[in-house]
Design an enzyme around this catalytic site. Sequence first.
Site, mmCIF file in Angstrom:
data_model
loop_
_atom_site.group_PDB
_atom_site.id
_atom_site.type_symbol
_atom_site.label_atom_id
_atom_site.label_comp_id
_atom_site.label_asym_id
_atom_site.label_seq_id
_atom_site.Cartn_x
_atom_site.Cartn_y
_atom_site.Cartn_z
ATOM 1 C CD GLU A 263 -2.954 -1.019 2.322
ATOM 2 O OE1 GLU A 263 -3.979 -1.702 2.221
ATOM 3 O OE2 GLU A 263 -2.697 -0.329 3.325
ATOM 4 C CB CYS B 105 -3.006 -6.486 -6.071
ATOM 5 S SG CYS B 105 -4.397 -5.357 -6.099
ATOM 6 C CD GLU C 82 -4.081 -11.181 -6.051
ATOM 7 O OE1 GLU C 82 -5.160 -11.620 -5.611
ATOM 8 O OE2 GLU C 82 -3.618 -10.066 -5.722
ATOM 9 C CB CYS D 140 -8.976 -6.848 -7.294
ATOM 10 S SG CYS D 140 -7.445 -6.298 -8.087
#
Length: 160
Positions: free
Chosen positions: A64, A73, A75, A112
């Site tokens: 973040e 993210c 992934e 996501c």
Amino acid sequence: MKKIKIEAELEVYEDFSELPQDIQQLMKDAFAARDSAYAPYSEFHVGAALLLSNGEIVKGSNQENAAYPSGLCAERTAIYYAGANFPDEKLEVMAISATGKRKPSTTPIPPCGACRQAIAEYEVKQKQPVVIYFMGASGKVFKSDSLSNLLPFIFTQEYL
């Protein structure tokens, strides 16, 4: 007008212990990656582990940033690392574990939308699906044999 029906087929494991041994190890790598996530704002930690065609395991965790769109993210962190460092290897299997620090999840949490698109790009590039296992901190594990189960209408270079 005509309607179409789109269905997804996933395998459901009641818990981590039902997974094949090699996938249990890959999920343990995802747990370790999850534990290294930098998520001071959301306190939502995600870890991903990728098995490459050469047997290499690549891990990624969410990172973040106070400027929220600047984060990345787990992934995509793993996928882009693999693409940069092992450009000729195929992504074979991805294991994902995600959970909140204050509210542990027992529900499988899928990638996501942005991560789904990144996985789709590599499936098209390598002309081979990526098997995806995903779970929360504990509980059921879902397995998809291809990203197409999670994102049936992928956007590819064919549209450009």
